[in-house]
Every structure is written in C-alpha cells, then in structure tokens.
Design a protein around this motif. Structure first.
Motif, PDB file in Angstrom:
ATOM      1  N   ARG A 244       0.830  -1.199   0.000  1.00 44.37           N
ATOM      2  CA  ARG A 244       0.000   0.000   0.000  1.00 44.37           C
ATOM      3  C   ARG A 244       0.867   1.252   0.000  1.00 44.37           C
ATOM      4  NH1 ARG A 244      -4.602   0.611   2.779  1.00 44.37           N
ATOM      5  NH2 ARG A 244      -6.055  -0.709   1.690  1.00 44.37           N
ATOM      6  N   ARG A 245       1.932   1.217  -0.828  1.00 46.58           N
ATOM      7  CA  ARG A 245       2.856   2.352  -0.787  1.00 46.58           C
ATOM      8  C   ARG A 245       2.402   3.478  -1.718  1.00 46.58           C
ATOM      9  NH1 ARG A 245       6.487   1.369  -5.162  1.00 46.58           N
ATOM     10  NH2 ARG A 245       5.770  -0.474  -6.235  1.00 46.58           N
ATOM     11  N   LEU A 246       3.168   4.530  -1.672  1.00 49.63           N
ATOM     12  CA  LEU A 246       2.994   5.652  -2.595  1.00 49.63           C
ATOM     13  C   LEU A 246       1.592   6.225  -2.623  1.00 49.63           C
ATOM     14  CD1 LEU A 246       5.085   4.712  -5.713  1.00 49.63           C
ATOM     15  CD2 LEU A 246       5.564   6.462  -4.029  1.00 49.63           C
ATOM     16  N   ARG A 247       1.193   6.749  -1.537  1.00 47.64           N
ATOM     17  CA  ARG A 247      -0.118   7.375  -1.521  1.00 47.64           C
ATOM     18  C   ARG A 247      -0.009   8.901  -1.512  1.00 47.64           C
ATOM     19  NH1 ARG A 247      -3.778   3.671   0.644  1.00 47.64           N
ATOM     20  NH2 ARG A 247      -4.038   2.143  -1.007  1.00 47.64           N
ATOM     21  N   ALA A 248       1.114   9.381  -0.976  1.00 50.87           N
ATOM     22  CA  ALA A 248       1.224  10.826  -0.800  1.00 50.87           C
ATOM     23  C   ALA A 248       2.064  11.441  -1.913  1.00 50.87           C
ATOM     24  CB  ALA A 248       1.852  11.134   0.551  1.00 50.87           C
ATOM     25  N   PRO A 249       1.650  12.624  -2.363  1.00 46.63           N
ATOM     26  CA  PRO A 249       2.372  13.270  -3.460  1.00 46.63           C
ATOM     27  C   PRO A 249       3.842  13.499  -3.122  1.00 46.63           C
ATOM     28  CG  PRO A 249       0.375  14.515  -2.891  1.00 46.63           C
ATOM     29  CD  PRO A 249       0.495  13.404  -1.919  1.00 46.63           C
ATOM     30  N   GLY A 250       4.119  13.740  -1.865  1.00 41.94           N
ATOM     31  CA  GLY A 250       5.487  14.076  -1.491  1.00 41.94           C
ATOM     32  C   GLY A 250       6.472  12.945  -1.702  1.00 41.94           C
ATOM     33  N   SER A 251       5.979  11.720  -1.777  1.00 40.63           N
ATOM     34  CA  SER A 251       6.889  10.578  -1.791  1.00 40.63           C
ATOM     35  C   SER A 251       7.286  10.132  -3.195  1.00 40.63           C
ATOM     36  CB  SER A 251       6.243   9.412  -1.038  1.00 40.63           C
ATOM     37  OG  SER A 251       5.006   9.105  -1.649  1.00 40.63           O
ATOM     38  N   ALA A 252       6.926  10.903  -4.223  1.00 37.77           N
ATOM     39  CA  ALA A 252       7.301  10.480  -5.570  1.00 37.77           C
ATOM     40  C   ALA A 252       7.687  11.685  -6.407  1.00 37.77           C
ATOM     41  CB  ALA A 252       6.156   9.734  -6.235  1.00 37.77           C
ATOM     42  N   ASP A 253       8.307  11.401  -7.553  1.00 34.63           N
ATOM     43  CA  ASP A 253       8.754  12.457  -8.454  1.00 34.63           C
ATOM     44  C   ASP A 253       7.724  12.607  -9.572  1.00 34.63           C
ATOM     45  OD1 ASP A 253       9.904  13.993 -10.358  1.00 34.63           O
ATOM     46  OD2 ASP A 253      11.638  12.678 -10.718  1.00 34.63           O
TER      47      ASP A 253
ATOM     48  N   THR B 286     -10.820  16.144  -3.947  1.00 33.24           N
ATOM     49  CA  THR B 286      -9.986  16.380  -2.783  1.00 33.24           C
ATOM     50  C   THR B 286      -8.686  15.581  -2.880  1.00 33.24           C
ATOM     51  OG1 THR B 286     -12.029  16.598  -1.576  1.00 33.24           O
ATOM     52  CG2 THR B 286     -10.033  16.452  -0.262  1.00 33.24           C
ATOM     53  N   THR B 287      -8.787  14.314  -3.212  1.00 40.28           N
ATOM     54  CA  THR B 287      -7.570  13.503  -3.309  1.00 40.28           C
ATOM     55  C   THR B 287      -6.737  13.886  -4.513  1.00 40.28           C
ATOM     56  OG1 THR B 287      -9.199  11.767  -2.999  1.00 40.28           O
ATOM     57  CG2 THR B 287      -6.869  11.126  -2.879  1.00 40.28           C
ATOM     58  N   LEU B 288      -7.387  13.982  -5.658  1.00 40.07           N
ATOM     59  CA  LEU B 288      -6.620  14.146  -6.893  1.00 40.07           C
ATOM     60  C   LEU B 288      -5.979  15.536  -6.998  1.00 40.07           C
ATOM     61  CD1 LEU B 288      -8.996  12.293  -9.400  1.00 40.07           C
ATOM     62  CD2 LEU B 288      -6.885  11.437  -8.339  1.00 40.07           C
ATOM     63  N   ALA B 289      -6.652  16.544  -6.425  1.00 38.44           N
ATOM     64  CA  ALA B 289      -6.121  17.900  -6.581  1.00 38.44           C
ATOM     65  C   ALA B 289      -4.757  18.042  -5.912  1.00 38.44           C
ATOM     66  CB  ALA B 289      -7.104  18.924  -6.020  1.00 38.44           C
ATOM     67  N   THR B 290      -4.526  17.334  -4.810  1.00 38.99           N
ATOM     68  CA  THR B 290      -3.211  17.462  -4.165  1.00 38.99           C
ATOM     69  C   THR B 290      -2.127  16.939  -5.111  1.00 38.99           C
ATOM     70  OG1 THR B 290      -3.654  15.364  -3.090  1.00 38.99           O
ATOM     71  CG2 THR B 290      -3.953  17.329  -1.757  1.00 38.99           C
TER      72      THR B 290
ATOM     73  N   ASP C 107     -16.745  24.367 -10.497  1.00 36.69           N
ATOM     74  CA  ASP C 107     -15.641  24.964 -11.237  1.00 36.69           C
ATOM     75  C   ASP C 107     -14.697  25.733 -10.322  1.00 36.69           C
ATOM     76  OD1 ASP C 107     -14.144  25.398 -13.387  1.00 36.69           O
ATOM     77  OD2 ASP C 107     -15.430  26.913 -14.302  1.00 36.69           O
ATOM     78  N   ASP C 108     -14.166  25.039  -9.309  1.00 39.44           N
ATOM     79  CA  ASP C 108     -13.252  25.737  -8.406  1.00 39.44           C
ATOM     80  C   ASP C 108     -11.805  25.402  -8.753  1.00 39.44           C
ATOM     81  OD1 ASP C 108     -13.052  23.140  -7.665  1.00 39.44           O
ATOM     82  OD2 ASP C 108     -13.955  23.394  -5.675  1.00 39.44           O
ATOM     83  N   GLU C 109     -10.914  25.835  -7.892  1.00 40.37           N
ATOM     84  CA  GLU C 109      -9.499  25.651  -8.181  1.00 40.37           C
ATOM     85  C   GLU C 109      -9.126  24.176  -8.247  1.00 40.37           C
ATOM     86  OE1 GLU C 109      -6.089  27.689  -5.849  1.00 40.37           O
ATOM     87  OE2 GLU C 109      -7.647  29.152  -6.390  1.00 40.37           O
ATOM     88  N   ASP C 110      -9.691  23.382  -7.341  1.00 43.31           N
ATOM     89  CA  ASP C 110      -9.402  21.947  -7.355  1.00 43.31           C
ATOM     90  C   ASP C 110      -9.816  21.345  -8.692  1.00 43.31           C
ATOM     91  OD1 ASP C 110      -8.440  22.041  -4.835  1.00 43.31           O
ATOM     92  OD2 ASP C 110     -10.038  20.839  -3.893  1.00 43.31           O
ATOM     93  N   ALA C 111     -11.038  21.672  -9.116  1.00 42.19           N
ATOM     94  CA  ALA C 111     -11.557  21.064 -10.343  1.00 42.19           C
ATOM     95  C   ALA C 111     -10.709  21.481 -11.535  1.00 42.19           C
ATOM     96  CB  ALA C 111     -13.011  21.465 -10.555  1.00 42.19           C
ATOM     97  N   ARG C 112     -10.260  22.731 -11.537  1.00 36.94           N
ATOM     98  CA  ARG C 112      -9.444  23.183 -12.663  1.00 36.94           C
ATOM     99  C   ARG C 112      -8.084  22.495 -12.654  1.00 36.94           C
ATOM    100  NH1 ARG C 112     -12.321  28.147 -12.257  1.00 36.94           N
ATOM    101  NH2 ARG C 112     -10.927  28.931 -10.656  1.00 36.94           N
TER     102      ARG C 112
END
Ligand SMILES: Cc1cc2nc3c(=O)[nH]c(=O)nc-3n(C[C@H](O)[C@H](O)[C@H](O)COP(=O)(O)OP(=O)(O)OC[C@H]3O[C@@H](n4cnc5c(N)ncnc54)[C@H](O)[C@@H]3O)c2cc1C
Lengths: 445, 445
Positions: free
Chosen positions: B180-189, B254-258, B288-293
């Motif tokens: 279940r690795r690599l869930r957070a954006p910070g942990s990958a390039d 919420t998840t994908l926008a990060t 149509d907010d910042e996340d969606a864009r």
C-alpha cells in the motif's frame, strides 16, 4: 502533441477538397472544424459560375476572371483540372456528377417553385439539365404529410410566365401528392427520415408502386419527367436512384430542399470517406483558437478541447474557415470585420455601407465580396499586395475576397479550385514545398 | 480582457445560454444516432435548443402571474443517449447534448430516483457487492430466470451486456502485489510517475485493462501511483442524479487535486472517467473551483499520454510484430475529449498491425443507456451499422477505448474487443518473447 504535414481548418467544400488532395498525395493531414459547414445547407450541386447572358459556365468564369480582384483571376487555370479531379473522386465513391463547364447553364426547379441556374449536378438531379422537348410534361410529385415540399405550390410557381427565363420549359406542369406507406402519421417527417425510409428495399418498392398507381389514376403518364424531393437515400443512394429510374414511368430527378440538405450530406460523406480511406484525419466539434507562430512561420495549430488545447504541430496551414456564414470572418460592434485566427487584413467596405438600401439589388450587397486577399499561390496579402501573416498559410474557399457567390454562383468552383491549388495538387510530382520531410524526421529522431 | 481570459470565459459560458445560437438548420438531426432508429425521439433540435426556451433555470421561482413552471416541456429528452454528436456537428456552437443532460437532471431533481437508475448510476456500489460474491453474482447474471426477474422488477434488459465481476478487484490485486505504498504526493517524483485513475470498470470487472496500462506505463519508466478514489460519477450524471454525482466528484477532487497541484499527471483507461474529470465536474456539475481546474488540467487519457510521450521521443517503440487487420472504434466520449485518435496513432507503431478507424457513429450503448429495458432495442438498432461492418471485416478482434462500448459490441457481434493499451501491452510482451527466442536459439537453428 501530434504532428502533421498540414492542418486544414474548415469542413466545407474548400477544406474537404484541400484535405483530400493532400491525403491522396500521401501527406499526413488533419482537418479541424468547429462544426459542419455549408455542404449541409447548400444544394449538393457544384455551382461554378452563372451570369446573366453567359451561355456556358466557362464563359461566366472567363468574365469573372477578367476582374483582377475576383478569385477566378488566379484560379481559372486550376479550375478545370480541379473539377475533373473531384468528380473522379466522387464517382469513385459512388456519387457521379453530370454536366460540364462547356455545357449550357440552364434553369432547374427549386423546392419553392422557382428555378435556379445550374450546369453541374449530381446524377440524381441530372435529368433537370436536359432541354425540354415539345410535348414533355413535368410532374411535381411529393409525399403527403411532408412539410418541406408542396407539389401544388411548386407546380404553380413553375407555371408562371418567366419561371424558365424565356427558354422552353415543360409543356405542362402538374402537381401530384402521393400517400406513401406509413408516412402520413409520422411525428417527425423530415428529409433525413424520408431518405432513410427509401433505403429500406421493401418500403421503397411499395412507395414506387404507390407513385406509379397515382400517376395512372391521375392520367399523368406519357412523355415527361418527374420532380421528386431530394430524399432518394443517403448511404445507399446509388441503389435507390437506380431503382427509382427503372421503376418509375417518368424519368425522375431530385429537387434539393430546405436544410439539412440530403444531396449536400451525400457530398460531405463521400469526401469524408475518401479522406479517411486515404489516411487523413477529420476532427469536428471544437473551434481552432490559436495559431502558433515562430520566426515568422506557422508552427502549430491549437483547437479547443476538454482539458487543454489539442495542438497539432505543422508548418502548413490551410484556412478554409468560410466567410461570414462559416465563421471565417467575424463582425465587431466597432464596425470592423475581422479574421479571428491570425487577424489577417480583411478587405471589407466601411461599416456605413453595410446597411445597404437594397440588399438584394442586382449589383450585390457591399459585404458579399468581403474576405482575405491573396497572391497567386493563395498566400494572404494586405491591401497593397505585400505578404500578410506568417509564412506557411494558404487561404481558400469563401474566405477569399472578391467573390459574390450568391449572385455569381461561384462558391463551389472557387472552393474546389482553391482547395486543390492550396494543397499543391497542381504540381503533382514536384515535392511539396510546404510539407517538409524534415519535420517528420525531427519527430521520429 | 486577454485572449486567454476570453477563451476561458467562453468555455464556461453556461451551457444552456448557447441555445440562443440555434439557427434551426437541423444539422444536429442529421447526425443523431437515436433519431436515426426510432420515431420516439424527435431529435436533438427539438428536445435541445427548441425546448430549452421553455425551461426555467434550476431553482428559479415560479413567475408571478404565469402558469406553473414547466421543468421540461418535452420528456422525450430522456431518450437522448448523450453521445454528443449533435454538439460536435452544430455549426453555431450550441451545446445540445450538455443541454439535454441538464434537462434530464432538472426533470429528476425533485423526484425520488428510479431504483434502476439509482443502481446503474453506482457501478462502485454494485462492484463492492458483486466482487466478493463473484461466482454467485456472475452465475446470476448468466441465469435466464434471474435476468428475467431483473428485467421485470428492476428494468434492466435481460439481454443487456452486463460485464462479469472479477473475482478480485484490481485494488486488491494491486495492494497484494505492490503493497500500500505511494499514496502521498510528497513521496514520488512527478516527472517519473503518474497517478492512475482506474474507475469502476477496471477495478471490478476488467483488472486486466488496469494491469495492461500499468505494464505499459512502467515499461516507459513511469512509476504508477494508485490513490484512494471513488466512482467518477458519470453514470449518475447521465442518469440525471447530479446531487449524488457531486458528492463523488468532491471526494475525488480532494484527493486528486493534491497530486495535480504537485505536478503529477492523472491518467485513466476509461475515456468516460477521464472526460468526467476533465470536463463534466466543471461544466455539468458546476464544481468549477481551483481543485476542479487543477484536476482537469492534469488529467490524460492513457493513449493521449502515451502519444505525448512518443511525440517527445520518450516512448519505447520496440513492439513485437503482429500481422493482422484490427478494426478500431473510437467511442463517443473520446470525441468529446477533442484529442484526435491517439489510439490509432499508437497502434500504427506496432509492426504489421493494420489498425483501421471504422469511422461510424455510436455503438448504441452510451454508458448505461442501452442496459435499460425500454432502451435496449434502440441501442441495438443504433449499433447495427457498426456491428455489420465489424462482422464483414472478418477480424476476430477489435479495439475500443471505452468499457461499456466494448461489452456491448462484443456481446452483439461475438468478436473480442480490447482496450488499445491491452494490445500495446501484448506487443511489448511479444517483442520480449521474440528477443528471448532469438537470443536462446542456437545460431545454426
Ligand atoms: C446557406 C448557404 C447557401 C449557399 N448557397 C450557395 C449557392 O447557391 N451557390 C454558390 O455558389 N454558393 C453558395 N454558398 C457558398 C458555398 O457553399 C461556399 O462558398 C462553398 O461551399 C465553400 O465554402 P467553404 O468551404 O469556403 O466554407 P464553409 O462551407 O462556410 O465552411 C466553413 C468551415 O470552417 C469552419 N470554421 C470556421 N471558423 C473556424 C474555427 N475558428 N475553428 C474551426 N473551424 C472553423 C466551420 O465550422 C466550417 O466547417 C452558400 C453558402 C451558405 C452558407
């Protein structure tokens, strides 16, 4: 970002001609358009030129070409081979056209009971071109319940003195309304629905039988022809037309209707099929919004898309975006007409004259001839003839300045000839100057 | 206002206001696959821009002195399958299909959803129940009596092409094999990895598509991140259940926008899910907010992404030979992406593979539309030309990017239909096998 040897913008007759000529020559070509074009609105015939007192198309073209500001001044050499080429393509797709530029321009009936000048028509309309022999009758025949074709009104119009411009028309014109099986109670009976019905062999067998019966009961047999609404099939048109010709006692011809035009759809579909078969791409649905330019040359063409622009890398752009009706020219409240993609210089009369006193006067409306001026190679130029816009651009179709297609009936001839010329089809064996091999190498390497 | 801002503003013009552009030219009716086969649906012009004039904006109060607010004057809009051909064809830029979708939502807004639509709208719910019970559930789906009950009680047609549940979901297989690795954006390039949106189809029914995509991405040096996600919500949108769809959309955003904001690309194997992420959240659900864009701008269809790699010379093109003819059907949703035909460009890289665009309209199923009791026959009739052309091609396999289309076409024709990425994955394997054989074969053999 895909790359292509050429991008054509616009899916009208001009854009389709250019795309097909390029695809046939082996170029990787994308046709991009924001929607369908005047093919779907126009008659499906090839209007090349018609002028009062010009007997043949060639004569009319020559007269137009005498005016250095008319597109035919640069296109008249390309016109005959281009027409021959497109007719060959259409014939190959099962959509032959009849008539030549040396044949006479004659009056053919319209669906409002007037006549229009024509010389080159699809086979289904061809019987209208032949001179009327003494004693020949015309039966205007349409299905009951169909709101786009009123045989009585049409027949009445065609009986008016002057409807046939003083030439010999049919000796008699008679209306005939026929009840076709299951048609009267349909909720939506438009030309497309009828065309699809005619594609069902069983149904059309009964329909032709019903028409034969009605002709006999009405005492309308004998030498003559019959004018049917242009609904004789869509994809299977050739078979429907052959059967109509063999099953009906009078020689039938189609009369084009209000939009959407079934003959125009056939024309569009035939050219599209030929393009796809030759490996060209057709993408219709979003507007082209940006032309990328680097060092004075076109480098890419960007189309609106769902998330980010769809960008095609190319250094050859053929603009076939049409005139005011097509979206190639846009009017602004400040009284200017602009070309929205490259802001090319538009040749247009001052805004004060847009509101002509007599918009339908014989001389034409001042705005009709507005457009982009080009040199002999169809490159855009400004008012003084100097190159305008980036290199790698060709202009074709009704975007070209100087034509009055509604009056001169030259829209299709200009479209085909300019599309063909812009694609470089006039120099078949020479390497196309604008389709550099280097680009392909650059991408692959 | 800059050009970009203008374009941005135009792209977000409320869908319904485009009705003002309608010229009544009927071009949309010529391309509608549904009105092509049934008289029950009057066609996009009538239920779209024409009826729109009588619809009130959602939430607007009844006007004083007026008759009761008419939510939708024409309930046949329910027969619109949402394929989008009308929108693409319109010469005047009217967003007809989108308008119809809103009208459906408006029609359902105040009512309790039909059980069937509520179920079909939630493939994730069905999957969560079905996968653990796969043997039983699949037997029921194959059982005629059970299907009859399903048709009678629920309204899902007994012959509808329902997929079979996978015995293990993709997510289960993935977390077992990769942890279940690599869930957070910070942990990958973000340059060397992509976020995979599998959607419901690949998760519950066709994990092999997900695995093919992952193998192709990894082959090209991209690490694949599979974040938490729920159904994209498109089935709910097309069933007019906007409120429920919005809840799912918010969850995904919420998840994908990060990830999107951290520069990751989001890639999907379902053209429908990716189109929803790209456009429908913003345009249909008004999120149509910042996340969606951010998510919209970061989302790629798998073939679009692979072709982009290729154009930047970063795609491994060592594909094994496959000498055969492969008919390809671009799904309607793909056309709404406006990205050309990337699958066809990629398949052309496989030596010997002759992939050909069938160039026909809709297969008929349009997501959940063709599964419904009252619409199944329409869906089958719509697909006939496609089924016929496929059968006549003699091929035993075809390619298509969208799952429901694949299932529908396969069931109707008996021809195996795979996602283009599965074909690419197999071609990589074939290459490796050929290499291994060449290396292992004795030089005199
Ligand atoms: C209603 C009507 C009736 C006509 N009747 C006659 C007649 O009787 N006789 C005659 O000789 N001529 C007639 N014409 C003219 C004739 O049809 C055309 O001149 C000819 O067919 C060539 O058209 P075209 O290809 O240049 O442009 P059009 O057919 O106008 O096509 C323009 C294309 O460009 C596309 N486009 C424009 N801007 C963009 C953009 N930014 N991005 C993407 N795509 C874009 C449009 O979507 C369209 O596909 C008529 C035209 C119209 C509109």
């Amino acid at each position: 970002m895909p790359s292509a040897d050429a991008v054509v913008v616009g899916a009208g007759l001009a854009g389709l001609s250019a795309t097909l000529a390029l695809a046939e020559a082996g170029a990787r070509v994308h046709l991009l358009a924001k929607g369908h074009a005047s093919t779907h609105w126009a008659s499906g015939g090839l209007d090349v030129a018609a002028l009062p007192r010009a007997v043949t198309v060639r004569e009319a073209v020559a007269r137009l070409a005498d005016d250095a500001r008319h597109p035919y001044a640069i296109l008249s050499d390309a016109l005959p081979p281009a027409l021959e080429w497109i007719r060959g393509m259409l014939q190959h797709e099962g959509l032959p056209y009849v008539g030549t530029i040396d044949g006479p321009v004659v009056p053919v009936p319209t669906s409002i009971g007037a006549t229009r000048p024509a010389a080159i028509l699809p086979a289904a309309q061809a019987a209208a071109l032949r001179p009327w022999e003494p004693g020949e009758r015309l039966v205007v025949c349409g299905p009951g319940g169909f709101k786009d074709y009123w045989p009585h009104a049409i027949a009445r119009g065609l009986r008016r003195a002057g409807a046939w411009w003083g030439s010999a028309g049919p000796e008699r014109v008679d209306p005939l309304v026929v009840e076709l099986p299951g048609v009267r109670d349909r909720l939506n009976l438009d030309a497309i629905e009828l065309a699809r019905l005619f594609e069902e062999p069983g149904w059309r067998w009964d329909a032709f039988a019903a028409i034969r019966r009605a002709l006999i009961i009405g005492g309308l047999d004998g030498p003559g022809r019959m004018a049917l609404p242009a609904v004789l099939g869509l994809d299977d048109h050739a078979a429907v037309l052959a059967e109509a010709t063999s099953e009906l006692p009078l020689e039938p011809f189609e009369v084009p209707l209000m939009p959407p035009s079934v003959p125009g759809l056939r024309l569009y579909r035939a050219l599209r099929a030929a393009i796809v078969r030759a490996g060209g791409r057709v993408q219709i649905g979003q507007a082209v919004v940006r032309i990328g330019v680097r060092d004075g040359r076109v480098v890419e063409v960007a189309m609106e898309a769902a998330a980010r622009q769809f960008v095609v890398r190319t250094d050859m752009l053929i603009m076939a975006t049409g005139g005011i009706a097509g979206g190639g020219l846009v009017g602004h409240p400040d009284g200017t007409l602009r070309e929205p993609l490259l802001d090319l210089p538009v040749e247009a009369p001052p805004a004060m004259s847009w509101l002509a006193r007599e918009p339908l006067a014989a001389g034409g409306h001042p705005l009709e001839a507005a457009g982009i001026r080009s040199d002999a190679e169809l490159r855009p130029v400004d008012a003084s003839g100097r190159p305008a816009g980036p290199a790698g651009v060709r202009i074709c179709g009704s975007l070209l300045a100087g034509q009055r297609y509604l009056r001169e009936r030259c829209g299709d001839g200009v479209a085909v000839a300019s599309g063909w010329l812009a694609a470089g089809a006039h120099r078949p064996s020479a390497p196309r100057r604008d389709a550099p091999q280097s680009l392909a190498g650059e991408v692959a390497g | 206002m800059s050009i970009t801002e203008l374009i941005e503003a135009a792209a977000h013009e409320p869908v319904t206001s485009t009705a003002d552009g309608c010229l009544k030219c009927n071009v949309c009716n010529t391309v509608c696959p549904v009105s092509r086969v049934t008289d029950l649906f009057p066609g996009p012009k009538y239920v779209g821009p024409q009826a729109q004039r009588f619809r009130l904006a959602p939430g607007s109060p009844p006007q004083a002195g007026s008759v009761m607010p008419v939510l939708s004057p024409d309930h046949t809009v329910d027969l619109c399958s949402g394929c989008g051909f009308c929108t693409n064809a319109c010469p005047a830029g009217v967003r007809i299909a989108e308008m119809n979708s809103r009208a459906r939502a408006q029609m359902r807004a105040d009512r309790r959803p039909h059980l069937r639509d509520w179920l079909l709208g939630q493939p994730d719910l069905l999957g969560r129940v079905g996968v653990p019970l796969a043997p039983l559930a699949n037997a029921a789906l194959r059982n005629r009596a059970a299907r009859w009950v399903g048709e009678t009680l629920v309204g899902v047609h007994r012959h509808a092409p329902l997929p079979t549940f996978s015995r293990r979901s993709f997510r289960t297989r993935w977390s077992r094999s990769r942890g279940r690795r690599l869930r957070a954006p910070g942990s990958a390039d973000p340059e060397r990895s992509v976020v995979y949106f599998h959607g419901c189809a690949a998760n519950y029914y066709e994990p092999e598509v997900a695995e093919a995509a992952i193998s192709v991405l990894e082959r090209n040096g991209l690490e694949v991140i599979v974040p938490q996600q729920v159904c994209c919500g498109l089935p709910l949108i097309s069933n007019g259940l906007y409120a429920q769809a919005r809840a799912r959309a918010r969850h995904n955003l919420t998840t994908l926008a990060t990830f999107a904001r951290a520069g990751f690309r989001i890639v999907g194997t379902s053209t429908s899910c990716t189109h929803t992420l790209k456009a429908e959240y913003r345009e249909m659900l008004d999120l149509d907010d910042e996340d969606a864009r951010a998510v919209s701008g970061a989302t790629w269809d798998i073939c679009e992404l692979l072709l982009d790699l290729h154009e930047r010379d970063r795609l491994d093109t060592r594909f094994g030979r496959s000498d055969r003819h492969l008919p390809y059907h671009p799904p309607c949703q793909l056309r709404s992406h406006g990205i050309g035909l990337p699958a066809l460009d990629l398949l052309a890289l496989v030596p010997g593979l002759d992939a050909v665009d069938l160039d026909l309209d809709c297969c008929g199923v349009a997501g959940t539309y063709g599964l419904k009791r009252e619409k199944y026959d329409i869906a089958m009739a719509v697909g006939q030309p496609l089924f016929r052309k496929l059968r006549e091609s003699g091929a035993d396999e075809a390619a298509c990017d969208s799952e429901t289309c694949r299932w529908h076409i396969a069931k109707a024709t008996g021809i195996r239909v795979r996602h283009p990425v599965q074909i690419l994955a197999a071609a990589y394997v074939a290459y490796a096998a050929a290499e291994a054989e060449a290396a292992g074969a004795p030089s005199d053999g």
